[in-house]
Design an enzyme around this catalytic site. Structure first.
Site, PDB file in Angstrom:
ATOM      1  N   HIS A  70    -121.059  40.263  95.334  1.00 52.43           N
ATOM      2  CA  HIS A  70    -119.853  40.492  94.514  1.00 52.43           C
ATOM      3  C   HIS A  70    -119.376  39.243  93.774  1.00 52.43           C
ATOM      4  O   HIS A  70    -118.170  39.062  93.555  1.00 52.43           O
ATOM      5  CB  HIS A  70    -118.712  41.067  95.365  1.00 52.43           C
ATOM      6  CG  HIS A  70    -119.005  42.422  95.931  1.00 52.43           C
ATOM      7  ND1 HIS A  70    -118.874  43.582  95.207  1.00 52.43           N
ATOM      8  CD2 HIS A  70    -119.459  42.795  97.149  1.00 52.43           C
ATOM      9  CE1 HIS A  70    -119.228  44.626  95.958  1.00 52.43           C
ATOM     10  NE2 HIS A  70    -119.604  44.167  97.139  1.00 52.43           N
ATOM     11  N   ASN A 143    -115.839  50.566  97.065  1.00 52.02           N
ATOM     12  CA  ASN A 143    -116.941  50.544  96.100  1.00 52.02           C
ATOM     13  C   ASN A 143    -116.826  51.735  95.165  1.00 52.02           C
ATOM     14  O   ASN A 143    -116.081  52.687  95.432  1.00 52.02           O
ATOM     15  CB  ASN A 143    -118.289  50.624  96.829  1.00 52.02           C
ATOM     16  CG  ASN A 143    -118.745  49.269  97.358  1.00 52.02           C
ATOM     17  OD1 ASN A 143    -118.438  48.225  96.787  1.00 52.02           O
ATOM     18  ND2 ASN A 143    -119.484  49.296  98.444  1.00 52.02           N
TER      19      ASN A 143
END
Ligand code: NDP
Length: 515
Positions: A70, A143
């Site tokens: 990320h 997510n």
């Protein structure tokens, strides 16, 4: 830039504000910022030139460790507004009144790429939201896909390594990618792979994708009645995706297209919104599921566990400074509030440790003192959490650094159920290998997606086969390509055949044998 001890700024007779005079970092005014102190006109530099040293030394330290997964992301502030009463499910103050708004910060991200990588890659997207609630900061670290590749956190580092770069070549490596994912013990990822290689694998913008908790959480109401909960944030802009070919072209033309889209839409007042829903399940219902309620590779069928609306998330304010407010934003699922609790989902339990630990590594143990991370809508009082590098909040002054009878403190300000006592766990401590289940249970939902959902979307089944084939065709090993076909044939035989046919066609142009 003010510091807590700064006196108010003043203006001199010439209209110069004293807080706009350029200085070195110790506050010494700089007369000539682009001149260096030298011996004579062309001689060597002097070590006493602090303005130069200050400038160069700080530049060397501008970058902090990027997040491991990320790393590449974008963020915006906004608010969450309650539209429906769910106080029968959750007692958190943020849900207590219809119409109530809580300030938020959302960060979207890709997973595998480095900080400067392209927006339009095939990769899950992170969708993390910090809620500045009156009961403390709450992070929903979600997510854009409802499931994940693993259900045991012991596999996380190895799995992420295989999605990043080969340790020798430093290249993305299709053989490594598929070698990991087609091993029988790792095929539990097949459901997530079918979503990743479907149209939803490359969202057109961050505004055009959904968010999902993926994990099961445990929420309780103020009476102590509790449910398992999953959260869905559905985009009000509509789901829109790029094809693999469009995405590859855009990655070359404008690798920051999603970041730019988010910033510019918010800037012109076109604030994106998401409708927030929950699915709820009782403990009794969970015992009748054909899979574990703690299995992150499974969704809860919506016909059985319908979506119940809760509120709206709106992103309407761009950060003023990307580094301060997005790069330094620290999300962790361990940041929770009363009545919202983690379930025993092992990946979630692992994340409770790993995320806060990553922030301590990236930002330091006092990361919660960075303004964007402060629980400023509530109170932070714990004089045991003390000292450490970059402590800037006054460090609780003269408060004792232990709990003294002379100190006016309280451990609990309100009585509420201790949720941990609602499930009772027992059994020996064992090394449990939660590998792919016997039979096809780990393939059932992937098959449902292929046969029931994608069949209704024009050409979607074909694009799934195409997207897998053009990726697996990059494998040097034909045996590896066969393993890929064999795994997806278990989802649906025709899917496997279509993948094999397309890989064979690509192989024949590369001098490789047909499958
Ligand atoms: P439903 O028909 O009730 O739900 C189907 C879901 O599929 C919708 O949430 C839809 O999202 C989503 N969807 C549509 N296209 C794709 C895609 N390319 N990739 C991923 N999701 C997509 O059926 P079920 O609840 O019985 O689930 C069937 C399958 O749908 C599951 O096996 C799972 O793969 C997938 N799914 C299920 C979800 C759930 O919570 N049950 C959530 C997301 C996916 P939308 O409505 O926003 O278009």
């Amino acid at each position: 830039m003010s510091c807590p001890y700064a006196k108010p700024s003043q203006m001199d007779a010439n209209g110069v504000r004293d807080d706009r005079v350029v200085t070195t970092s110790n506050g010494f005014p700089i007369n000539e910022p682009f001149a260096t102190q030298r011996v004579g006109e062309h001689g060597p530099l002097l070590l006493q030139d602090n303005a130069l040293l200050d400038n160069l030394a700080h530049f060397n330290r501008e970058r902090i460790p990027e997040r491991n997964p990320h790393a590449h992301g974008s963020g915006a502030f906004g608010y969450f507004e309650v539209t429906h009463d769910i106080t029968d499910i959750c007692g958190s103050a943020m849900f207590d009144t219809i119409g109530k708004r809580t300030k938020t910060l959302t960060r979207f991200s890709t997973v595998g790429g480095e900080k400067g990588s392209a927006d339009t890659v095939r990769d899950p997207r992170g969708f993390a939201t910090k809620f500045y609630t009156e009961e403390g900061n709450l992070d929903w670290v979600y997510n854009a896909t409802p499931v994940f590749f693993i259900r045991d956190p012991s596999k996380f580092p190895a799995f992420i390594h295989t999605q990043k770069r080969n340790p020798q070549t430093n290249l993305k490596d299709a053989d490594v990618f598929w070698d990991y994912l087609t091993q029988p013990a790792n095929q539990v990822a097949v459901h997530q792979l079918c979503i990743l290689f479907s149209d939803r694998g490359i969202p057109q913008t961050y505004r055009n994708m959904n968010g999902y908790s993926g994990h099961t959480y445990k929420w309780s109401n103020k009476n102590g009645d509790w449910h398992y909960v999953q959260v869905h944030l559905k985009t009000d802009q509509g789901v829109k995706n790029y094809t693999a070919e469009e995405a590859a072209q855009i990655a070359g033309q404008n690798p920051d297209i999603c970041h730019q889209d988010l910033f510019e839409n918010i800037e012109k007042g076109n604030a994106p919104t998401w409708t927030v829903y929950i699915q709820t399940m009782t403990e009794e219902e969970s015992k009748k599921l054909p899979f574990s309620v703690f299995d992150l590779t499974k969704v809860w069928p919506q016909s059985q566990f319908p979506l119940r609306p809760v509120g709206k998330l709106c992103l309407n304010e761009n950060p003023q400074n990307f580094f301060a407010q997005v790069e330094q934003a620290a999300f962790a699922p361990s940041n929770t509030v009363p009545y919202q609790e983690a379930s025993a989902d092992p990946v979630l339990q692992g994340r409770l440790f790993a995320y806060a630990d990553a922030q301590r590594y990236r930002l330091g143990p006092n990361y919660h003192q960075i303004p964007v991370n402060c629980p400023y809508a509530s109170k932070f009082f714990n004089p045991m959490i003390r000292d450490g590098p970059m402590n800037v909040n006054g460090n609780f002054g003269s408060e004792p650094n232990y709990f003294s009878d002379k100190t006016n403190y309280q451990f609990v300000q309100q009585s509420r159920p201790i949720q941990q006592h609602q499930e009772v766990w027992n059994g020996p401590a064992v090394p449990y290998h939660w590998v792919t289940e016997a039979g096809d249970i780990d393939f059932v939902q992937a098959t449902d997606l292929y046969r029931k959902v994608l069949s209704k979307q024009d050409g979607a089944q074909g694009r799934l086969a195409h997207n897998i084939a053009i990726h697996a065709a990059n494998c040097k090993s034909v045996d590896m390509q066969k393993r890929v076909v064999s795994m997806f044939s278990r989802v649906d035989e025709q899917l496997g055949k279509n993948i094999a046919d397309e890989i064979s066609a690509i192989n024949s142009t590369n001098g490789k044998p047909k499958l």
